[in-house]
Scaffold this motif. Sequence first.
Motif, PDB file in Angstrom:
ATOM      1  N   SER A  95      -2.464   8.570  -4.909  1.00 30.78           N
ATOM      2  CA  SER A  95      -1.439   8.378  -5.929  1.00 30.78           C
ATOM      3  C   SER A  95      -0.182   7.763  -5.337  1.00 30.78           C
ATOM      4  O   SER A  95       0.424   6.876  -5.938  1.00 30.78           O
ATOM      5  CB  SER A  95      -1.089   9.712  -6.592  1.00 30.78           C
ATOM      6  N   LEU A  96       0.211   8.228  -4.148  1.00 28.84           N
ATOM      7  CA  LEU A  96       1.387   7.658  -3.493  1.00 28.84           C
ATOM      8  C   LEU A  96       1.181   6.183  -3.166  1.00 28.84           C
ATOM      9  O   LEU A  96       2.088   5.367  -3.335  1.00 28.84           O
ATOM     10  CB  LEU A  96       1.728   8.439  -2.222  1.00 28.84           C
ATOM     11  N   ARG A  97      -0.009   5.827  -2.711  1.00 31.94           N
ATOM     12  CA  ARG A  97      -0.309   4.420  -2.416  1.00 31.94           C
ATOM     13  C   ARG A  97      -0.239   3.567  -3.678  1.00 31.94           C
ATOM     14  O   ARG A  97       0.305   2.452  -3.669  1.00 31.94           O
ATOM     15  CB  ARG A  97      -1.693   4.307  -1.787  1.00 31.94           C
ATOM     16  N   LYS A  98      -0.790   4.085  -4.768  1.00 25.88           N
ATOM     17  CA  LYS A  98      -0.775   3.337  -6.029  1.00 25.88           C
ATOM     18  C   LYS A  98       0.644   3.166  -6.554  1.00 25.88           C
ATOM     19  O   LYS A  98       1.006   2.100  -7.056  1.00 25.88           O
ATOM     20  CB  LYS A  98      -1.640   4.041  -7.071  1.00 25.88           C
ATOM     21  N   ILE A  99       1.460   4.215  -6.442  1.00 20.47           N
ATOM     22  CA  ILE A  99       2.854   4.131  -6.891  1.00 20.47           C
ATOM     23  C   ILE A  99       3.618   3.122  -6.044  1.00 20.47           C
ATOM     24  O   ILE A  99       4.368   2.296  -6.566  1.00 20.47           O
ATOM     25  CB  ILE A  99       3.524   5.515  -6.866  1.00 20.47           C
ATOM     26  N   ASP A 100       3.435   3.164  -4.719  1.00 17.27           N
ATOM     27  CA  ASP A 100       4.084   2.190  -3.832  1.00 17.27           C
ATOM     28  C   ASP A 100       3.675   0.771  -4.185  1.00 17.27           C
ATOM     29  O   ASP A 100       4.510  -0.147  -4.216  1.00 17.27           O
ATOM     30  CB  ASP A 100       3.735   2.467  -2.369  1.00 17.27           C
ATOM     31  N   ASP A 101       2.390   0.575  -4.451  1.00 13.24           N
ATOM     32  CA  ASP A 101       1.892  -0.747  -4.802  1.00 13.24           C
ATOM     33  C   ASP A 101       2.521  -1.234  -6.106  1.00 13.24           C
ATOM     34  O   ASP A 101       2.984  -2.374  -6.198  1.00 13.24           O
ATOM     35  CB  ASP A 101       0.366  -0.717  -4.913  1.00 13.24           C
ATOM     36  N   LEU A 102       2.576  -0.362  -7.103  1.00 16.52           N
ATOM     37  CA  LEU A 102       3.156  -0.742  -8.384  1.00 16.52           C
ATOM     38  C   LEU A 102       4.648  -1.023  -8.270  1.00 16.52           C
ATOM     39  O   LEU A 102       5.151  -2.004  -8.830  1.00 16.52           O
ATOM     40  CB  LEU A 102       2.909   0.351  -9.429  1.00 16.52           C
ATOM     41  N   LEU A 103       5.367  -0.196  -7.522  1.00 18.75           N
ATOM     42  CA  LEU A 103       6.796  -0.450  -7.312  1.00 18.75           C
ATOM     43  C   LEU A 103       7.015  -1.776  -6.587  1.00 18.75           C
ATOM     44  O   LEU A 103       7.956  -2.518  -6.906  1.00 18.75           O
ATOM     45  CB  LEU A 103       7.434   0.700  -6.519  1.00 18.75           C
ATOM     46  N   GLY A 104       6.146  -2.096  -5.639  1.00 21.00           N
ATOM     47  CA  GLY A 104       6.244  -3.378  -4.939  1.00 21.00           C
ATOM     48  C   GLY A 104       6.003  -4.552  -5.867  1.00 21.00           C
ATOM     49  O   GLY A 104       6.708  -5.562  -5.812  1.00 21.00           O
ATOM     50  N   ARG A 105       5.018  -4.425  -6.742  1.00 24.76           N
ATOM     51  CA  ARG A 105       4.734  -5.511  -7.683  1.00 24.76           C
ATOM     52  C   ARG A 105       5.868  -5.687  -8.687  1.00 24.76           C
ATOM     53  O   ARG A 105       6.214  -6.817  -9.048  1.00 24.76           O
ATOM     54  CB  ARG A 105       3.412  -5.271  -8.408  1.00 24.76           C
ATOM     55  N   LEU A 106       6.477  -4.570  -9.131  1.00 28.25           N
ATOM     56  CA  LEU A 106       7.639  -4.681 -10.020  1.00 28.25           C
ATOM     57  C   LEU A 106       8.801  -5.373  -9.309  1.00 28.25           C
ATOM     58  O   LEU A 106       9.468  -6.235  -9.884  1.00 28.25           O
ATOM     59  CB  LEU A 106       8.082  -3.290 -10.497  1.00 28.25           C
ATOM     60  N   HIS A 107       9.034  -5.005  -8.061  1.00 32.11           N
ATOM     61  CA  HIS A 107      10.116  -5.617  -7.285  1.00 32.11           C
ATOM     62  C   HIS A 107       9.879  -7.117  -7.097  1.00 32.11           C
ATOM     63  O   HIS A 107      10.817  -7.922  -7.213  1.00 32.11           O
ATOM     64  CB  HIS A 107      10.248  -4.929  -5.928  1.00 32.11           C
TER      65      HIS A 107
ATOM     66  N   MET B 296      -1.053  20.087  -8.239  1.00 34.81           N
ATOM     67  CA  MET B 296      -2.243  19.953  -9.072  1.00 34.81           C
ATOM     68  C   MET B 296      -3.270  19.003  -8.480  1.00 34.81           C
ATOM     69  O   MET B 296      -4.369  18.923  -8.969  1.00 34.81           O
ATOM     70  CB  MET B 296      -1.846  19.452 -10.457  1.00 34.81           C
ATOM     71  N   LEU B 297      -2.898  18.274  -7.464  1.00 32.98           N
ATOM     72  CA  LEU B 297      -3.787  17.259  -6.923  1.00 32.98           C
ATOM     73  C   LEU B 297      -4.264  17.648  -5.532  1.00 32.98           C
ATOM     74  O   LEU B 297      -3.507  18.195  -4.740  1.00 32.98           O
ATOM     75  CB  LEU B 297      -3.052  15.914  -6.826  1.00 32.98           C
ATOM     76  N   PRO B 298      -5.516  17.362  -5.208  1.00 32.67           N
ATOM     77  CA  PRO B 298      -5.970  17.553  -3.829  1.00 32.67           C
ATOM     78  C   PRO B 298      -5.285  16.555  -2.897  1.00 32.67           C
ATOM     79  O   PRO B 298      -4.682  15.587  -3.337  1.00 32.67           O
ATOM     80  CB  PRO B 298      -7.478  17.303  -3.900  1.00 32.67           C
ATOM     81  N   VAL B 299      -5.380  16.797  -1.594  1.00 36.35           N
ATOM     82  CA  VAL B 299      -4.666  15.973  -0.606  1.00 36.35           C
ATOM     83  C   VAL B 299      -5.031  14.506  -0.739  1.00 36.35           C
ATOM     84  O   VAL B 299      -4.160  13.636  -0.731  1.00 36.35           O
ATOM     85  CB  VAL B 299      -4.981  16.480   0.817  1.00 36.35           C
ATOM     86  N   ASP B 300      -6.310  14.185  -0.839  1.00 34.06           N
ATOM     87  CA  ASP B 300      -6.731  12.782  -0.946  1.00 34.06           C
ATOM     88  C   ASP B 300      -6.172  12.136  -2.204  1.00 34.06           C
ATOM     89  O   ASP B 300      -5.761  10.973  -2.189  1.00 34.06           O
ATOM     90  CB  ASP B 300      -8.252  12.670  -0.937  1.00 34.06           C
ATOM     91  N   ALA B 301      -6.154  12.879  -3.298  1.00 37.26           N
ATOM     92  CA  ALA B 301      -5.642  12.327  -4.550  1.00 37.26           C
ATOM     93  C   ALA B 301      -4.141  12.097  -4.460  1.00 37.26           C
ATOM     94  O   ALA B 301      -3.621  11.131  -5.015  1.00 37.26           O
ATOM     95  CB  ALA B 301      -5.972  13.253  -5.714  1.00 37.26           C
TER      96      ALA B 301
END
Length: 77
Positions: A49-61, A40-45
Amino acid sequence: MSNYNRNFDLSISDIDLIEAALHVTKRDLSMDALNGTQAMLPVDATEDSLRKIDDLLGRLHNQKIFYRPTKGTYLGG
């Protein structure tokens, strides 16, 4: 104008559930990107999204406090 709620009442199991859901979402987005199917998402999105998820997982860790006994031998796994 309303303000953001800065106080959250989440249990450890709630945080674990959020973290597990983020890992599943990250896995699915990564598999879609590798297979060349953008659901459902274009390549850039997808990459954003992957960068944002990685960032959030890092902050939770980084907010976790890991227990290490002060006395005796520590057997890590």
